[in-house]
Design a protein around this motif. Structure first.
Motif, PDB file in Angstrom:
ATOM      1  N   LEU A 162       0.805  -1.232   0.000  1.00  0.00           N
ATOM      2  CA  LEU A 162       0.000   0.000   0.000  1.00  0.00           C
ATOM      3  C   LEU A 162       0.832   1.274   0.000  1.00  0.00           C
ATOM      4  O   LEU A 162       0.381   2.306  -0.515  1.00  0.00           O
ATOM      5  N   ILE A 163       2.017   1.251   0.569  1.00  0.00           N
ATOM      6  CA  ILE A 163       2.834   2.467   0.674  1.00  0.00           C
ATOM      7  C   ILE A 163       3.401   2.821  -0.699  1.00  0.00           C
ATOM      8  O   ILE A 163       3.972   1.967  -1.371  1.00  0.00           O
ATOM      9  N   PRO A 164       3.267   4.085  -1.104  1.00  0.00           N
ATOM     10  CA  PRO A 164       3.858   4.494  -2.382  1.00  0.00           C
ATOM     11  C   PRO A 164       5.392   4.429  -2.320  1.00  0.00           C
ATOM     12  O   PRO A 164       5.984   4.613  -1.261  1.00  0.00           O
ATOM     13  N   GLY A 165       5.995   4.202  -3.463  1.00  0.00           N
ATOM     14  CA  GLY A 165       7.452   4.069  -3.507  1.00  0.00           C
ATOM     15  C   GLY A 165       7.854   2.671  -3.062  1.00  0.00           C
ATOM     16  O   GLY A 165       7.127   1.709  -3.279  1.00  0.00           O
ATOM     17  N   LEU A 166       8.987   2.554  -2.443  1.00  0.00           N
ATOM     18  CA  LEU A 166       9.491   1.268  -1.925  1.00  0.00           C
ATOM     19  C   LEU A 166       9.431   0.173  -2.988  1.00  0.00           C
ATOM     20  O   LEU A 166       9.008  -0.944  -2.734  1.00  0.00           O
ATOM     21  N   TRP A 167       9.884   0.499  -4.199  1.00  0.00           N
ATOM     22  CA  TRP A 167       9.682  -0.393  -5.329  1.00  0.00           C
ATOM     23  C   TRP A 167      10.294  -1.763  -5.127  1.00  0.00           C
ATOM     24  O   TRP A 167       9.666  -2.772  -5.433  1.00  0.00           O
ATOM     25  N   LEU A 168      11.514  -1.813  -4.624  1.00  0.00           N
ATOM     26  CA  LEU A 168      12.163  -3.109  -4.451  1.00  0.00           C
ATOM     27  C   LEU A 168      11.481  -3.919  -3.344  1.00  0.00           C
ATOM     28  O   LEU A 168      11.284  -5.128  -3.480  1.00  0.00           O
ATOM     29  N   LEU A 169      11.083  -3.257  -2.260  1.00  0.00           N
ATOM     30  CA  LEU A 169      10.345  -3.960  -1.205  1.00  0.00           C
ATOM     31  C   LEU A 169       9.006  -4.483  -1.709  1.00  0.00           C
ATOM     32  O   LEU A 169       8.556  -5.554  -1.298  1.00  0.00           O
ATOM     33  N   LYS A 170       8.369  -3.710  -2.591  1.00  0.00           N
ATOM     34  CA  LYS A 170       7.102  -4.176  -3.180  1.00  0.00           C
ATOM     35  C   LYS A 170       7.311  -5.470  -3.944  1.00  0.00           C
ATOM     36  O   LYS A 170       6.491  -6.384  -3.872  1.00  0.00           O
ATOM     37  N   GLU A 171       8.397  -5.545  -4.694  1.00  0.00           N
ATOM     38  CA  GLU A 171       8.683  -6.766  -5.439  1.00  0.00           C
ATOM     39  C   GLU A 171       8.821  -7.956  -4.485  1.00  0.00           C
ATOM     40  O   GLU A 171       8.299  -9.033  -4.744  1.00  0.00           O
ATOM     41  N   TRP A 172       9.527  -7.747  -3.382  1.00  0.00           N
ATOM     42  CA  TRP A 172       9.680  -8.820  -2.390  1.00  0.00           C
ATOM     43  C   TRP A 172       8.343  -9.167  -1.735  1.00  0.00           C
ATOM     44  O   TRP A 172       8.047 -10.340  -1.481  1.00  0.00           O
ATOM     45  N   ALA A 173       7.539  -8.157  -1.449  1.00  0.00           N
ATOM     46  CA  ALA A 173       6.231  -8.399  -0.831  1.00  0.00           C
ATOM     47  C   ALA A 173       5.336  -9.200  -1.774  1.00  0.00           C
ATOM     48  O   ALA A 173       4.686 -10.164  -1.353  1.00  0.00           O
ATOM     49  N   TYR A 174       5.301  -8.803  -3.024  1.00  0.00           N
ATOM     50  CA  TYR A 174       4.501  -9.549  -4.001  1.00  0.00           C
ATOM     51  C   TYR A 174       5.013 -10.986  -4.134  1.00  0.00           C
ATOM     52  O   TYR A 174       4.221 -11.922  -4.211  1.00  0.00           O
ATOM     53  N   ALA A 175       6.326 -11.151  -4.155  1.00  0.00           N
ATOM     54  CA  ALA A 175       6.883 -12.507  -4.262  1.00  0.00           C
ATOM     55  C   ALA A 175       6.458 -13.348  -3.056  1.00  0.00           C
ATOM     56  O   ALA A 175       6.048 -14.506  -3.203  1.00  0.00           O
ATOM     57  N   GLY A 176       6.527 -12.767  -1.870  1.00  0.00           N
ATOM     58  CA  GLY A 176       6.118 -13.493  -0.666  1.00  0.00           C
ATOM     59  C   GLY A 176       4.649 -13.862  -0.668  1.00  0.00           C
ATOM     60  O   GLY A 176       4.265 -14.969  -0.286  1.00  0.00           O
ATOM     61  N   VAL A 177       3.817 -12.936  -1.134  1.00  0.00           N
ATOM     62  CA  VAL A 177       2.377 -13.198  -1.173  1.00  0.00           C
ATOM     63  C   VAL A 177       2.052 -14.296  -2.187  1.00  0.00           C
ATOM     64  O   VAL A 177       1.237 -15.186  -1.920  1.00  0.00           O
ATOM     65  N   VAL A 178       2.702 -14.246  -3.342  1.00  0.00           N
ATOM     66  CA  VAL A 178       2.468 -15.289  -4.345  1.00  0.00           C
ATOM     67  C   VAL A 178       2.927 -16.642  -3.812  1.00  0.00           C
ATOM     68  O   VAL A 178       2.218 -17.650  -3.946  1.00  0.00           O
TER      69      VAL A 178
END
Length: 142
Positions: free
Chosen positions: A77-93
């Protein structure tokens, strides 16, 4: 080309993509927070423990999953943090596809594994439609 507020002018396709992204992402984040409440045993007490027991996982995994779900939801949900978003999406998948495979392996029926599969697909759709994911790719490729 920009409008009066210096925002880039977006095409109808881009507006549609952003709208679908937010609809899918809000639903995914809701499921992550709601699932964390179940994992912490605050809702429907004992249900997650019975599922973990049925699948052969230790019960303390529920707390680990709950913390991971909350962390991933916040980062998504937080804007930015692009690399962390990639890790979060990977973890969720991995979380949802792992749940799907766990149910299939123990021989559960369609009703038991369909939700894990659908939320895994939803996470992939949210990641793909994420208009910031292109920025991460450009950073990693350089």
């Amino acid at each position: 080309m920009t409008n009066l507020l210096n925002f880039p002018v977006t095409s109808p396709y881009s507006k549609y993509r952003i709208t679908v992204y937010w609809l899918v992402t809000v639903f995914l984040v809701f499921e992550l927070f709601y699932g964390a409440l179940w994992d912490f045993n605050l809702l429907n007490k004992g249900y997650v423990y019975s599922i973990l027991n049925h699948l052969g996982y230790p019960l303390y995994l529920a707390a680990i999953l709950a913390i991971g779900k909350i962390a991933a939801a916040v980062v998504i949900l937080i804007p930015g943090l692009w690399l962390l978003k990639e890790w979060a999406y990977a973890g969720v998948v991995i979380l949802f596809i792992g749940g799907f495979l766990s149910h299939v392996i123990v021989g559960d029926g369609f009703g038991q594994f369909i939700w894990s599969l659908l939320f895994g697909i939803m996470a992939l759709v949210s990641w793909k439609l994420n208009y910031q994911s292109d920025k991460v790719k450009s950073i990693l490729i350089k």
